[in-house]
Scaffold this motif. Structure first.
Motif, short mmCIF file in Angstrom:
data_model
loop_
_atom_site.label_atom_id
_atom_site.label_comp_id
_atom_site.label_asym_id
_atom_site.label_seq_id
_atom_site.Cartn_x
_atom_site.Cartn_y
_atom_site.Cartn_z
N LEU A 75 0.93 -1.29 0.18
CA LEU A 75 -0.05 0.01 -0.13
C LEU A 75 0.99 1.09 -0.13
O LEU A 75 0.68 2.26 -0.48
CB LEU A 75 -0.99 -0.05 1.20
CG LEU A 75 -2.21 -0.85 0.94
CD1 LEU A 75 -2.98 -0.74 2.64
CD2 LEU A 75 -3.09 -0.06 -0.02
N SER A 103 -14.44 7.74 -5.97
CA SER A 103 -14.16 7.28 -4.55
C SER A 103 -13.32 8.36 -3.95
O SER A 103 -13.27 7.97 -2.61
CB SER A 103 -13.65 5.74 -4.40
OG SER A 103 -12.25 5.99 -4.92
N ASN A 187 -6.17 7.09 3.83
CA ASN A 187 -7.33 6.58 2.95
C ASN A 187 -8.61 7.51 3.21
O ASN A 187 -9.92 7.02 2.93
CB ASN A 187 -7.55 5.08 3.00
CG ASN A 187 -8.53 4.80 1.37
OD1 ASN A 187 -8.27 5.51 0.50
ND2 ASN A 187 -9.13 3.79 1.52
N ARG A 327 -20.81 12.86 2.24
CA ARG A 327 -19.58 12.34 2.63
C ARG A 327 -19.07 13.57 3.72
O ARG A 327 -19.28 14.71 2.95
CB ARG A 327 -18.60 11.99 1.76
CG ARG A 327 -18.76 10.67 0.96
CD ARG A 327 -17.43 10.38 0.54
NE ARG A 327 -17.54 9.04 -0.50
CZ ARG A 327 -17.14 7.98 -0.36
NH1 ARG A 327 -16.17 7.98 0.87
NH2 ARG A 327 -16.96 7.01 -1.29
N TYR A 364 -7.40 -0.84 8.38
CA TYR A 364 -6.45 0.17 7.88
C TYR A 364 -5.58 0.89 8.85
O TYR A 364 -4.29 0.76 8.63
CB TYR A 364 -7.29 1.22 6.98
CG TYR A 364 -6.32 2.03 5.84
CD1 TYR A 364 -6.47 1.38 4.47
CD2 TYR A 364 -5.50 2.87 6.05
CE1 TYR A 364 -5.66 1.80 3.41
CE2 TYR A 364 -4.59 3.32 5.15
CZ TYR A 364 -4.62 2.75 3.71
OH TYR A 364 -3.96 3.29 2.73
C1 LIG Z 1 -9.80 3.27 0.31
O1 LIG Z 1 -10.90 3.89 0.31
C2 LIG Z 1 -11.61 3.56 -0.93
C3 LIG Z 1 -13.20 4.18 -0.79
O2 LIG Z 1 -13.23 5.59 -0.23
C4 LIG Z 1 -11.95 1.92 -0.99
O3 LIG Z 1 -12.58 1.74 -1.98
C5 LIG Z 1 -10.56 1.35 -0.96
O4 LIG Z 1 -10.81 -0.01 -1.01
C6 LIG Z 1 -9.96 1.56 0.33
N1 LIG Z 1 -8.55 1.29 0.06
C7 LIG Z 1 -7.95 0.37 0.91
C8 LIG Z 1 -6.40 -0.14 0.67
O5 LIG Z 1 -8.47 -0.13 1.78
#
Ligand SMILES: *[C@@H]1O[C@H](CO)[C@@H](O)[C@H](O)[C@H]1NC(C)=O
Ligand SMILES: *[C@@H]1O[C@H](CO)[C@@H](O)[C@H](O)[C@H]1NC(C)=O
Length: 425
Positions: A75, A103, A187, A327, A364
């Motif tokens: 990541l 997103s 994220n 959001r 996360y």
């Molecule tokens: C980060 O967030 C987006 C949605 O906001 C999601 O689709 C994505 O899977 C996320 N990334 C990770 C690595 O969790």
């Protein structure tokens, strides 16, 4: 006959003893627990007993939260490719259609974030005006390519420490930029991009300033133009002046132009800015029950996410929040990074009072342990040569991350993980 009776009685006695032993051992832990609840805890005026519980969990935090998680490496690589402009030197601006439709608020993948930041750092400015909305001095820059940027000028050196109230002082321009990288690493992608930029006060401000802005600029003793601006707290004796190179440093933040419109809401966990009276959430630890009666679970989960983000940078100033497409946007993060030795735990109130958290957020956060979080912020921002904060601030963010882990452990200990983690929002 009588032998049978004696045998039966003996059996009965045996059973009684067995039951006694059974209850002694099974009830023991409960007895112990209720004992610790009954100990009169010293209640400091403003620090609820939940703080003590959270610190207990912090002391027994499993080692995994102090070590790096190797699952984060791919990541991190992905994040770095978003911010490395090396492959594609071109500057990039998103089209109106790309903003707030995917997103994330702005596109960022495959080097795009880095290209956008480079464009914001270098874009030719054609008009500068006061941005009159809001409480703090900021300017609005119009670029030759038609984008607009907010410019929040630097008020303090990086190592200046803000004492007193959590909302004290001017905004910190570097906190805005730090917040952007932090959010992207977490994220939480609903945040406008932000860079450190320097403007030459004669060439890039005064000579292209609107009349309105010129009226709020005055010459100082050295004959340089300084700005006091136009805003709620702007005062003629509180100016921003150029440095030895004739430049004013600040945070340039991509402006969300029309037709972009968002709704503004008051935060249930806002502070009292008028007097020292405590707000309801500061007086009642079951305050969340009330919030649950008025806000959706999704909204509360959003507010919990944001409280974690705000706690990491110690932004206690989110009295209102803006929403777009259901959001929460992370706008106005300048009250972060005030004092690296202070961790106001009550910024986490939405988390420890509601004790719910998105499972995705938790998974996360678990990846970012052991120094990965701030290392990533440093690496991502190095592409723009940013000096975001002192080492003390970076260390403080890592220390606060441990407290976030401990707070979640406290919630799990209290309600069980099935109740705490929400997987459908
Ligand atoms: C980060 O967030 C987006 C949605 O906001 C999601 O689709 C994505 O899977 C996320 N990334 C990770 C690595 O969790
Ligand atoms: C500027 O003046 C106001 C009163 O108008 C005062 O409260 C404030 O402390 C002054 N600021 C500085 C930096 O001297």
């Amino acid at each position: 006959m009588s032998m049978n009776y004696v045998f039966g009685f003996a059996l009965f006695l045996l059973l009684l003893v067995a039951l006694n032993i059974y209850f002694f051992y099974t009830l023991m832990p409960i007895g112990k627990k209720s004992l610790s609840f009954n100990v009169p805890s010293i209640k400091l005026d403003q620090s609820p007993s939940v703080f003590k519980d959270i610190y207990d969990y912090l002391n027994y935090l499993p080692n995994q939260y102090r070590n790096r998680n190797s699952k984060f490496f791919p990541l991190q690589k992905y994040l770095l490719t978003s911010f490395s402009p090396s492959d594609n030197i071109e500057n990039y601006w998103p089209t109106q259609k790309e903003v707030g439709t995917g997103s994330s608020l702005y596109p960022h993948k495959n080097g795009v974030a880095g290209q956008m930041l480079s464009a914001m750092k270098a874009g030719q400015i054609v008009i500068v005006d006061n941005a009159v909305k809001g409480t703090q001095l900021k300017l609005l820059l119009l670029l030759e390519t038609h984008q607009k940027l907010y410019f929040k000028p630097k008020r303090y050196e990086r190592d200046h420490i803000i004492h007193g109230s959590i909302v004290a002082g001017f905004d910190r321009h570097n906190a805005e930029v730090f917040a952007y990288y932090l959010a992207m690493t977490l994220n939480f992608t609903w945040i406008p991009p932000s860079v450190i930029r320097k403007l030459h006060v004669d060439r890039e401000i005064f000579s292209i300033a609107t009349m309105g802005l010129r009226k709020t600029m005055i010459k100082n003793g050295n004959g340089e133009y300084c700005i006091y601006g136009k805003c709620f707290y702007c005062k003629i004796n509180e100016t921003v002046c150029p440095d030895n190179n004739g430049e004013i440093e600040g945070a340039a933040i991509l402006y969300l132009d029309r037709p972009f419109q968002f709704q503004v809401y008051k935060s249930p966990w806002r502070r009292n800015y008028r007097d020292s009276k405590l707000m309801e959430w500061q007086r009642e630890n079951d305050f969340c029950k009330k919030v649950m009666g008025t806000l959706s679970t999704k909204r509360i989960l959003d507010l919990v996410d944001i409280s974690i983000f705000d706690f990491l940078i110690q932004n206690g100033d989110r009295h209102r929040y803006e929403m777009y497409k259901d959001r929460i946007l992370l706008l106005d993060n300048g009250k972060g990074l005030g004092n690296p030795s202070v961790d106001e735990l009550d910024i986490l109130a939405p988390l420890y009072q509601c004790c719910i958290l998105r499972l995705t957020t938790w998974k996360y956060l678990e990846l970012l342990s052991g120094g990965s979080l701030t290392e990533t912020i440093k690496l991502m921002s190095s592409f723009q040569d940013e000096n975001l904060a002192t080492e003390d601030h970076f260390k403080a963010v890592e220390r606060r991350l441990l407290k976030v882990y401990a707070t979640v452990q406290y919630c799990i200990g209290r309600y069980g993980s099935a109740k705490v983690f929400k997987s459908h929002w």
